[in-house]
Design a protein around this motif. Structure first.
Motif, mmCIF file in Angstrom:
data_model
loop_
_atom_site.group_PDB
_atom_site.id
_atom_site.type_symbol
_atom_site.label_atom_id
_atom_site.label_comp_id
_atom_site.label_asym_id
_atom_site.label_seq_id
_atom_site.Cartn_x
_atom_site.Cartn_y
_atom_site.Cartn_z
ATOM 1 N N ASN A 280 -9.766 -27.748 120.777
ATOM 2 C CA ASN A 280 -8.871 -28.731 120.173
ATOM 3 C C ASN A 280 -9.614 -30.044 119.933
ATOM 4 O OD1 ASN A 280 -5.849 -27.596 120.549
ATOM 5 N ND2 ASN A 280 -7.094 -27.005 122.301
ATOM 6 N N GLU A 281 -9.355 -30.673 118.793
ATOM 7 C CA GLU A 281 -9.868 -32.014 118.563
ATOM 8 C C GLU A 281 -8.954 -33.000 119.270
ATOM 9 O OE1 GLU A 281 -9.545 -35.289 115.120
ATOM 10 O OE2 GLU A 281 -10.181 -33.320 114.403
ATOM 11 N N LEU A 282 -9.513 -33.727 120.252
ATOM 12 C CA LEU A 282 -8.721 -34.682 121.025
ATOM 13 C C LEU A 282 -8.951 -36.117 120.594
ATOM 14 C CD1 LEU A 282 -8.640 -33.651 124.788
ATOM 15 C CD2 LEU A 282 -7.059 -33.106 122.950
ATOM 16 N N VAL A 283 -10.174 -36.428 120.188
ATOM 17 C CA VAL A 283 -10.547 -37.807 119.869
ATOM 18 C C VAL A 283 -11.337 -37.797 118.568
ATOM 19 C CG1 VAL A 283 -11.911 -39.811 120.602
ATOM 20 C CG2 VAL A 283 -10.622 -38.495 122.304
ATOM 21 N N SER A 284 -11.087 -38.808 117.738
ATOM 22 C CA SER A 284 -11.895 -38.996 116.535
ATOM 23 C C SER A 284 -12.209 -40.476 116.420
ATOM 24 C CB SER A 284 -11.136 -38.517 115.293
ATOM 25 O OG SER A 284 -11.972 -38.545 114.164
ATOM 26 N N GLY B 181 -5.557 -38.272 120.700
ATOM 27 C CA GLY B 181 -4.205 -37.793 120.450
ATOM 28 C C GLY B 181 -3.429 -37.558 121.740
ATOM 29 N N ILE B 182 -2.393 -38.351 121.957
ATOM 30 C CA ILE B 182 -1.579 -38.220 123.170
ATOM 31 C C ILE B 182 -0.921 -36.851 123.233
ATOM 32 C CG2 ILE B 182 0.426 -39.118 124.410
ATOM 33 C CD1 ILE B 182 -1.877 -41.051 124.489
ATOM 34 N N ASP B 183 -0.348 -36.414 122.114
ATOM 35 C CA ASP B 183 0.397 -35.156 122.106
ATOM 36 C C ASP B 183 -0.519 -33.986 122.481
ATOM 37 O OD1 ASP B 183 2.849 -36.415 120.647
ATOM 38 O OD2 ASP B 183 1.131 -36.895 119.394
ATOM 39 N N ARG B 184 -1.729 -33.976 121.930
ATOM 40 C CA ARG B 184 -2.642 -32.867 122.221
ATOM 41 C C ARG B 184 -3.149 -32.920 123.656
ATOM 42 N NH1 ARG B 184 -6.156 -32.452 116.605
ATOM 43 N NH2 ARG B 184 -4.405 -31.766 115.296
ATOM 44 N N ILE B 185 -3.368 -34.120 124.169
ATOM 45 C CA ILE B 185 -3.790 -34.247 125.573
ATOM 46 C C ILE B 185 -2.727 -33.633 126.484
ATOM 47 C CG2 ILE B 185 -4.101 -35.906 127.458
ATOM 48 C CD1 ILE B 185 -5.552 -37.717 125.469
ATOM 49 N N VAL B 186 -1.466 -33.998 126.247
ATOM 50 C CA VAL B 186 -0.389 -33.488 127.098
ATOM 51 C C VAL B 186 -0.217 -31.982 126.880
ATOM 52 C CG1 VAL B 186 2.043 -33.720 127.726
ATOM 53 C CG2 VAL B 186 0.744 -35.744 127.049
ATOM 54 N N MET B 187 -0.392 -31.526 125.650
ATOM 55 C CA MET B 187 -0.284 -30.092 125.353
ATOM 56 C C MET B 187 -1.278 -29.295 126.190
ATOM 57 S SD MET B 187 -0.499 -28.224 121.610
ATOM 58 C CE MET B 187 -2.292 -28.146 121.518
ATOM 59 N N LEU B 188 -2.516 -29.792 126.287
ATOM 60 C CA LEU B 188 -3.523 -29.104 127.084
ATOM 61 C C LEU B 188 -3.200 -29.175 128.576
ATOM 62 C CD1 LEU B 188 -6.897 -30.086 125.375
ATOM 63 C CD2 LEU B 188 -5.876 -27.830 125.486
ATOM 64 N N VAL C 127 5.758 -30.618 123.890
ATOM 65 C CA VAL C 127 5.457 -31.847 124.631
ATOM 66 C C VAL C 127 5.948 -33.081 123.871
ATOM 67 C CG1 VAL C 127 3.518 -30.816 125.851
ATOM 68 C CG2 VAL C 127 3.111 -32.001 123.695
ATOM 69 N N MET C 128 6.782 -32.876 122.850
ATOM 70 C CA MET C 128 7.357 -33.986 122.096
ATOM 71 C C MET C 128 8.863 -34.005 122.325
ATOM 72 S SD MET C 128 5.217 -33.562 118.526
ATOM 73 C CE MET C 128 5.836 -35.115 117.835
#
Length: 593
Positions: free
Chosen positions: A486-490, A539-546, A556-557
């Motif tokens: 997953n891409e977490l940070v850009s 990405g907050i949503d992806r962090i919490v998803m993981l 997670v939303m």
């Protein structure tokens, strides 16, 4: 006593035995045990078992309550007998003998159950999201999200960042997705846009002299939905710093992200030595710029073994410029059944197939290569491939050919499947890596035009001199952080020099006037002593998803849209009234149905 509660449903313990208490919450379930009614009462904090018998004045009312009614009860805390203690919940040593009860809010027949965590259609869950959020797993996901946001915020404050809020209504800007436009009532015919990211504003903060900025920022993009992407809005930990290099940004954000994952990852290991992988290498080895490094398999180029070979399909492909053959090693994948299944997978993904070779034990006990490719290219080439890939008896290799961009997506998915199905991927850990050296430009295969492949605000490596050569060779100080595929940070080191920015946009077909029109505020600011600066967004949503081990970001939303970007609960999007359209000076030109 408080009108609604003296304790929460998660408070009471054996030390409270003999006390009178008042609880309020939802009826989780009702059980009738031969004259005794047991009511499991639930609130945000936990569950408490309550009991009422026919001698109680509250019994008649208790017989009427149903699941998810909201009630208040008064009663005495009593210790459960040893054989009825429920060690699975913190309140499991006690129960409440109900003396009085009040219905605070009755409930109609439920459109989906709360008790039991049963699987239910997503459309129903989204329409009745307020009921869905009462379910334990989803409720806990939202608490986790709140705690993660708090943790990230505290970590950023602790290392000297200031939190600022940037505008929600702004001008349209090309950030790589479609804008949500907002018509202006005061300026007929003109539109604002919801920000795809606080990109320009955070850069302007650096020009304004604020050295370290962050915010938990809402972002709005009109995108096609995916399992890991919302079609409308999302939140990110947005940060920017002045007088920094790319490595400074890495050194700053790494302990923030790693610390959060270590705190909320339920003991799953987190690698602390994050590799930096060039974009070109990531595409070659993994077929993706967001590789799952829990899987150790790396693809390799094996074109030389098929040039002029008896396998005509690959041999002819390699006569075309820009083509190559890549191999995906598959240790322990050496069975025809598995190889045929992977070949079928490639066909389902839109490719003609996926060639394979597997190595097995021959009748004389030696190792032999099997499969159509082995027969076509012969034992010498087959053995050279095996040695290059480091494979042994019982292993396999899969092959894809053509222009890499045409097959990399399928190759990446195949690598993931091979890693999981053959047991090479350690699913119980977090593996981070930085992807660096992104190309700034790409060429449209049909028109031949050059456009930005990634963030247009990135500083090109080599500055103005780099822009004088082949645009497709220009790399940017741009980077992504990936975790488990997953891409977490850009982020990027920004292009803060107007002359370099004009040149960069000119190459992509944007004249100076267009740059001034679209980014006038930022370009003007850069003419007044702009510092070198850079940053990133997580990405907050992806962090919490993981962290929650969820496969879908909607889990997670709080109130997500469905796959069609519709809010089934609130009825959005909806049709404007004629009065609203007149006020905004708008007329609809709808497509024919």
């Amino acid at each position: 006593m408080h009108p609604f509660r003296s304790h929460t449903c998660g408070d009471l313990r054996a030390s409270h035995v003999g006390e009178n208490t008042r609880l309020s919450g939802w009826v989780h379930r009702v059980r009738d045990h031969g004259g005794l009614l047991f009511i499991d009462l639930r609130d945000h904090y936990g569950i408490t078992q309550c009991v009422v018998d026919p001698d109680s004045d509250a019994f008649a009312l208790a017989e009427t309550v149903r699941s998810e009614w909201c009630i208040r009860i008064d009663g005495e805390v009593k210790k459960r007998t040893d054989e009825t203690i429920n060690s699975g919940i913190p309140t499991g040593e006690v129960e409440i003998f109900i003396r009085d009860m009040e219905v605070l809010g009755s409930a109609k027949e439920l459109p989906l159950p709360v008790f039991g965590e049963l699987d239910y259609p997503e459309e129903v869950r989204l329409k009745y999201r307020y009921l869905d959020l009462r379910r334990e797993k989803l409720h806990n996901n939202m608490i986790l999200r709140s705690e993660v946001v708090k943790d990230l915020r505290e970590r950023m404050w602790s290392i000297g960042f200031n939190e600022f809020q940037t505008p929600i209504i702004t001008a349209s800007s090309p950030e790589g997705a479609r804008d949500f436009l907002v018509p202006s009532r005061l300026h007929p015919g003109k539109f604002y846009a919801l920000p795809q990211a606080p990109q320009q504003f955070k850069q302007l903060l650096m020009v304004s002299g604020f050295d370290k900025y962050f915010q938990i920022a809402p972002c709005f993009r009109d995108e096609d939905p995916r399992a890991d992407r919302s079609p409308t809005d999302f939140y990110q930990l947005d940060m920017e710093m002045s007088f920094v290099t790319q490595q400074d940004v890495f050194d700053t954000i790494e302990p923030v992200i790693a610390g959060c994952f270590e705190k909320f990852g339920n003991g799953r290991p987190v690698n602390r030595d994050w590799p930096q992988i060039a974009y070109r290498d990531a595409a070659l080895w993994y077929g993706s710029d967001k590789p799952d490094l829990r899987n150790p398999i790396k693809m390799q180029v094996v074109s030389e073994h098929f040039e002029g070979s008896g396998f005509a399909i690959f041999a002819k492909l390699l006569e075309q410029p820009g083509t190559e053959i890549r191999a995906i090693p598959a240790p322990k994948g050496g069975s025809r059944k598995f190889c045929d299944r992977m070949n079928k997978f490639a066909q389902e993904e839109g490719l003609p197939g996926m060639g394979y070779i597997f190595w097995r034990k021959a009748e004389d006990g030696s190792m032999e290569a099997a499969g159509p490719l082995a027969k076509n290219i012969g034992p010498e080439r087959t053995e050279a491939i095996r040695q290059q890939l480091g494979l042994e008896m019982g292993d396999a290799a899969f092959f894809l050919g053509g222009k890499p961009k045409a097959f990399e997506r399928v190759a990446a998915k195949a690598r993931d499947i091979i890693g999981v199905e053959l047991g090479h991927t350690d699913l119980n850990r977090f593996e981070f890596a930085w992807i660096v050296d992104f190309p700034i430009y790409e060429k449209d295969e049909e028109t031949g035009e050059i456009d930005f492949e990634h963030n247009p605000f990135s500083m090109p490596q080599g500055g103005m001199e780099a822009l004088e050569g082949d645009p497709l060779e220009v790399k940017g100080y741009q980077y992504d952080l990936t975790c488990n595929g997953n891409e977490l940070v850009s982020g990027a080191i920004r292009n803060h020099k107007p002359e370099i920015m004009y040149k960069a946009f000119e190459i992509a077909g944007y004249p100076a006037e267009e740059v001034d029109k679209r980014f006038g505020g930022m370009v003007n600011a850069f003419q007044y002593g702009a510092p070198p600066h850079g940053g990133c967004a997580a990405g907050i949503d992806r962090i919490v998803m993981l962290l929650a081990d969820e496969a879908n970001i909607r889990e997670v939303m709080l109130f997500p849209m469905n796959q069609k970007a519709e809010d089934l609960m609130m009825g959005a999007p909806n049709e404007p009234t004629p009065a609203q359209l007149r006020e905004l000076h708008l007329r609809l030109n709808l497509p024919e149905s």
